[in-house]
Design a protein around this motif. Structure first.
Motif, PDB file in Angstrom:
ATOM      1  N   ARG A   1       0.827  -1.208   0.000  1.00  0.00           N
ATOM      2  CA  ARG A   1       0.000   0.000   0.000  1.00  0.00           C
ATOM      3  C   ARG A   1       0.863   1.260   0.000  1.00  0.00           C
ATOM      4  O   ARG A   1       0.548   2.244  -0.678  1.00  0.00           O
ATOM      5  N   LEU A   2       1.955   1.233   0.755  1.00  0.00           N
ATOM      6  CA  LEU A   2       2.859   2.379   0.785  1.00  0.00           C
ATOM      7  C   LEU A   2       3.477   2.603  -0.593  1.00  0.00           C
ATOM      8  O   LEU A   2       3.600   3.747  -1.058  1.00  0.00           O
ATOM      9  N   ARG A   3       3.853   1.510  -1.256  1.00  0.00           N
ATOM     10  CA  ARG A   3       4.396   1.621  -2.614  1.00  0.00           C
ATOM     11  C   ARG A   3       3.341   2.174  -3.571  1.00  0.00           C
ATOM     12  O   ARG A   3       3.646   2.975  -4.457  1.00  0.00           O
ATOM     13  N   ALA A   4       2.089   1.759  -3.400  1.00  0.00           N
ATOM     14  CA  ALA A   4       1.008   2.248  -4.258  1.00  0.00           C
ATOM     15  C   ALA A   4       0.792   3.748  -4.065  1.00  0.00           C
ATOM     16  O   ALA A   4       0.493   4.466  -5.031  1.00  0.00           O
ATOM     17  N   VAL A   5       0.924   4.235  -2.829  1.00  0.00           N
ATOM     18  CA  VAL A   5       0.809   5.673  -2.587  1.00  0.00           C
ATOM     19  C   VAL A   5       1.858   6.427  -3.404  1.00  0.00           C
ATOM     20  O   VAL A   5       1.565   7.467  -4.019  1.00  0.00           O
ATOM     21  N   ALA A   6       3.084   5.892  -3.411  1.00  0.00           N
ATOM     22  CA  ALA A   6       4.137   6.518  -4.218  1.00  0.00           C
ATOM     23  C   ALA A   6       3.776   6.502  -5.695  1.00  0.00           C
ATOM     24  O   ALA A   6       4.007   7.484  -6.421  1.00  0.00           O
ATOM     25  N   MET A   7       3.179   5.404  -6.167  1.00  0.00           N
ATOM     26  CA  MET A   7       2.791   5.295  -7.576  1.00  0.00           C
ATOM     27  C   MET A   7       1.736   6.334  -7.944  1.00  0.00           C
ATOM     28  O   MET A   7       1.819   6.989  -8.997  1.00  0.00           O
ATOM     29  N   LEU A   8       0.723   6.484  -7.104  1.00  0.00           N
ATOM     30  CA  LEU A   8      -0.352   7.433  -7.400  1.00  0.00           C
ATOM     31  C   LEU A   8       0.153   8.869  -7.324  1.00  0.00           C
ATOM     32  O   LEU A   8      -0.237   9.723  -8.140  1.00  0.00           O
ATOM     33  N   TRP A   9       0.995   9.148  -6.357  1.00  0.00           N
ATOM     34  CA  TRP A   9       1.597  10.480  -6.242  1.00  0.00           C
ATOM     35  C   TRP A   9       2.433  10.780  -7.488  1.00  0.00           C
ATOM     36  O   TRP A   9       2.361  11.872  -8.060  1.00  0.00           O
ATOM     37  N   MET A  10       3.220   9.792  -7.926  1.00  0.00           N
ATOM     38  CA  MET A  10       4.031   9.943  -9.125  1.00  0.00           C
ATOM     39  C   MET A  10       3.160  10.202 -10.351  1.00  0.00           C
ATOM     40  O   MET A  10       3.491  11.027 -11.215  1.00  0.00           O
ATOM     41  N   THR A  11       2.028   9.514 -10.431  1.00  0.00           N
ATOM     42  CA  THR A  11       1.126   9.695 -11.567  1.00  0.00           C
ATOM     43  C   THR A  11       0.594  11.119 -11.617  1.00  0.00           C
ATOM     44  O   THR A  11       0.553  11.748 -12.693  1.00  0.00           O
ATOM     45  N   ALA A  12       0.195  11.644 -10.465  1.00  0.00           N
ATOM     46  CA  ALA A  12      -0.284  13.028 -10.408  1.00  0.00           C
ATOM     47  C   ALA A  12       0.823  14.001 -10.808  1.00  0.00           C
ATOM     48  O   ALA A  12       0.585  14.971 -11.552  1.00  0.00           O
TER      49      ALA A  12
END
Length: 252
Positions: A20-31
């Motif tokens: 989940r922490l890695r996914a937060v980084a992914m979504l932040w990166m996408t934005a």
């Protein structure tokens, strides 16, 4: 009250809170990349290279990526993941790095990515694997890795012979006095320090607060995204650029 029981998953198993922490980084990166692309197409004006609002976000996103990669390496070491399994995963990361270089060379031939986050991760994963047994030494070593780039300009002013470290190839080390012009640049220094701290944090958590890492499997959609982080990383920018290109074409 005693801590909840915890069982380290079998080799290859995942812990949902790390995913989940890695996914937060992914979504932040996408934005972040969406704003970069909107600026590239002229829909907005954003100084992505010098405005602290953007540069600090990039630093935080990369830090989160590499820190969680370090925690994952600590877990893999505890799981007893064998070298053949490690090399299979490593080959995926290295292969993805090659694809990023090729794709960026087509789109940005003068500023293509030759040592970005995936290139750095491919090297750092090997270093993290070999140094996982260094225990508490990873904390001061990480601090040294983070501090060294600040000394580079002073060192190069005192010893001009070190200027070669600014050249492409050598500048992957990160001991530089000027940043290269490239679309993504993640040198070993200072970023190896973040991965070392991730390994050290993962080891501390495994021995003292293992339940903080979550449980094997589960975790919902966010954890699922975290388990497919490499595929997502490779696909998100082509999808964003394709959608924006289509929008520009339709508006024309």
């Amino acid at each position: 009250m005693s801590a909840p029981s915890f069982i380290v998953p079998a080799p290859g198993g995942r812990l949902d809170r790390i995913d989940r922490l890695r996914a937060v980084a992914m979504l932040w990166m996408t934005a972040y990349h969406l704003c970069f692309d909107l600026d590239f197409f002229g829909f907005i004006q954003a100084d992505m290279l010098t405005d602290p609002f953007w540069t600090l976000q990039r630093t935080a996103i990369v830090s989160l990526f590499l820190f969680t990669a370090g925690v994952s390496q600590a877990i893999a070491s505890e799981q007893g993941v064998a070298w053949p399994r490690f090399w299979r995963r490593w080959a995926q990361v290295a292969g993805a790095a090659v694809l990023v270089t090729a794709g960026s060379a087509l789109m940005f031939p003068r500023t293509f990515i030759y040592f970005g986050v995936l290139h750095a991760m491919a090297v750092m994963l090997i270093v993290a694997r070999l140094s996982a047994g260094w225990g508490r030494w990873l904390w001061p070593l990480g601090a040294v890795a983070i501090a060294l780039p600040w000394l580079a300009p002073v060192a190069m002013a005192a010893w001009p012979a070190l200027e070669f470290l600014n050249q492409p190839g050598w500048n992957a080390l990160g001991f530089i006095s000027r940043k290269p012009i490239t679309e993504d640049y993640v040198p070993l220094l200072p970023w190896l320090g973040l991965m070392w701290w991730g390994v050290a944090s993962g080891q501390w958590l495994l021995h003292r607060r293992p339940h903080w890492l979550g449980s094997p499997g589960g975790g919902g959609a966010l954890a699922t995204l975290g388990r497919w982080s490499l595929s997502y990383y490779l696909l998100h920018q082509p999808v964003l650029l394709g959608l924006l290109t289509a929008w520009v074409w339709l508006q024309g």
